[in-house]
Design an enzyme around this catalytic site. Structure first.
Site, mmCIF file in Angstrom:
data_model
loop_
_atom_site.group_PDB
_atom_site.id
_atom_site.type_symbol
_atom_site.label_atom_id
_atom_site.label_comp_id
_atom_site.label_asym_id
_atom_site.label_seq_id
_atom_site.Cartn_x
_atom_site.Cartn_y
_atom_site.Cartn_z
ATOM 1 N N ASN A 30 0.842 -1.197 0.000
ATOM 2 C CA ASN A 30 0.000 0.000 0.000
ATOM 3 C C ASN A 30 0.881 1.252 0.000
ATOM 4 O O ASN A 30 0.656 2.188 0.774
ATOM 5 C CB ASN A 30 -0.965 -0.013 1.191
ATOM 6 C CG ASN A 30 -2.091 0.999 1.029
ATOM 7 O OD1 ASN A 30 -2.342 1.499 -0.063
ATOM 8 N ND2 ASN A 30 -2.760 1.314 2.120
ATOM 9 N N ASN A 71 -6.890 -10.383 -4.620
ATOM 10 C CA ASN A 71 -8.153 -9.652 -4.431
ATOM 11 C C ASN A 71 -9.377 -10.548 -4.576
ATOM 12 O O ASN A 71 -10.439 -10.103 -5.019
ATOM 13 C CB ASN A 71 -8.236 -8.448 -5.383
ATOM 14 C CG ASN A 71 -7.714 -7.174 -4.726
ATOM 15 O OD1 ASN A 71 -8.094 -6.852 -3.604
ATOM 16 N ND2 ASN A 71 -6.843 -6.466 -5.425
ATOM 17 N N HIS A 122 -2.371 -4.718 4.620
ATOM 18 C CA HIS A 122 -2.175 -6.157 4.436
ATOM 19 C C HIS A 122 -1.107 -6.659 5.400
ATOM 20 O O HIS A 122 -0.231 -5.890 5.822
ATOM 21 C CB HIS A 122 -1.709 -6.474 3.014
ATOM 22 C CG HIS A 122 -2.743 -6.239 1.960
ATOM 23 N ND1 HIS A 122 -3.367 -7.260 1.275
ATOM 24 C CD2 HIS A 122 -3.251 -5.089 1.449
ATOM 25 C CE1 HIS A 122 -4.213 -6.754 0.392
ATOM 26 N NE2 HIS A 122 -4.160 -5.432 0.484
ATOM 27 N N ASP A 172 -1.312 -10.239 -4.273
ATOM 28 C CA ASP A 172 -2.631 -9.833 -3.821
ATOM 29 C C ASP A 172 -3.597 -10.163 -4.957
ATOM 30 O O ASP A 172 -3.644 -9.469 -5.973
ATOM 31 C CB ASP A 172 -2.627 -8.335 -3.505
ATOM 32 C CG ASP A 172 -3.994 -7.818 -3.082
ATOM 33 O OD1 ASP A 172 -4.951 -8.616 -3.048
ATOM 34 O OD2 ASP A 172 -4.103 -6.608 -2.818
ATOM 35 N N GLU A 226 1.403 -3.166 -5.065
ATOM 36 C CA GLU A 226 0.918 -1.812 -4.805
ATOM 37 C C GLU A 226 2.071 -0.923 -4.314
ATOM 38 O O GLU A 226 2.004 -0.301 -3.258
ATOM 39 C CB GLU A 226 -0.258 -1.822 -3.824
ATOM 40 C CG GLU A 226 -1.273 -0.756 -4.199
ATOM 41 C CD GLU A 226 -2.583 -0.829 -3.422
ATOM 42 O OE1 GLU A 226 -3.344 0.150 -3.531
ATOM 43 O OE2 GLU A 226 -2.862 -1.836 -2.736
#
Length: 263
Positions: free
Chosen positions: A10, A154, A252, A152, A36
């Site tokens: 992130n 998702n 995360h 990730d 990310e």
């Protein structure tokens, strides 16, 4: 043991400010795949292009402050593949593949960031297009190479993979179509969800993402969105899994798996 970690940062600069490099130095992964990144090449050059002695290889998004993946490794790859050949999604920085080839063996470690569809119907449709491209790509790759894809994804695959599954059946990340895609990937393409191979029945302990809304983290209202997806021969080498929650570098948690593997 070969220690492999996956972590959605992130934002690499944000995670760095929260101590992720010190944690990498302490836990000593051979390779950490990150998603990310939310940065461009000039943002990391000479500052975050290596972490705790591990060299970073990246696929940055064209859009600033968006997406992007990387893989930091102690071992020098024989080749680095950026992007998976998608006209639509390679611009978003979603795939970096480190190859470690030698005579008689072709092996890849992949950091991949699947789109989220939670921001609206346009992005959900983009996510479906991504899934439609990704499955045949992975099936083709599996015929040529052994690999572990960290990322990730998702998608929470099963009811035990998120706290409030009943109320999320119409929400992105737990839609029937997404879950069916994951089932098909594992059964038809033959990849292995390595965490579930090691921990087939865990529920509350399996989560890797928590919303920043409300008290999701405090109440452990989480989702399992981060995976190691491996070809069967590599999955058989998995020995131990850890989801680290003592510190927070992101929304995360890092998932680490030790493999009985030598590069």
């Amino acid at each position: 043991m070969f220690r492999l970690t996956s972590l959605n940062l992130n934002g690499i600069r944000s995670a760095a400010s929260k101590g992720v490099e010190a944690w990498i130095a302490k836990t000593k992964p051979d390779c950490i795949c990150v998603q990310e990144v939310k940065a461009q090449a000039p943002d990391v050059a000479g500052k975050l292009d290596a972490l705790a002695g591990r060299k970073g290889h990246f696929h940055f998004a064209e859009k600033k402050g968006y997406s992007g993946v990387g893989a930091f490794t102690k071992h020098e790859p024989s080749d680095v593949i950026v992007g998976f050949g998608s006209k639509e999604f390679d611009a978003e920085g979603r795939w970096v593949e480190l190859r470690f080839d030698k005579p008689g063996r072709k092996l890849s470690l992949i950091s991949c960031y699947f789109p989220s569809g939670s921001s609206g119907e346009d992005r959900q449709q983009a996510k479906f297009r991504f899934l439609a491209e990704m499955e045949p790509h992975l099936a083709k790759l599996k015929k040529k190479r052994e690999f572990i894809l960290c990322g990730d994804v998702n998608i929470a695959h099963r009811e035990q993979d998120l706290k409030n599954w009943r109320s999320n059946q119409k929400n992105s990340g737990f839609l029937p179509e997404e879950r069916a895609w994951m089932t098909h990937l594992l059964t038809h393409t033959g990849l292995v969800d390595v965490y579930r191979q090691l921990q087939p029945e865990t529920t509350d302990a399996c989560y890797t993402w928590w919303s920043n809304r409300g008290q999701a983290w405090a109440n452990n209202v989480g989702w399992r969105l981060d995976y190691h997806l491996a070809t069967p021969a590599l999955a058989e080498l998995a020995r131990k899994e850890t989801i680290y929650k003592a510190e927070r570098f992101s929304d995360h948690a890092p998932i680490t798996i030790d493999y009985e593997l030598k590069l």
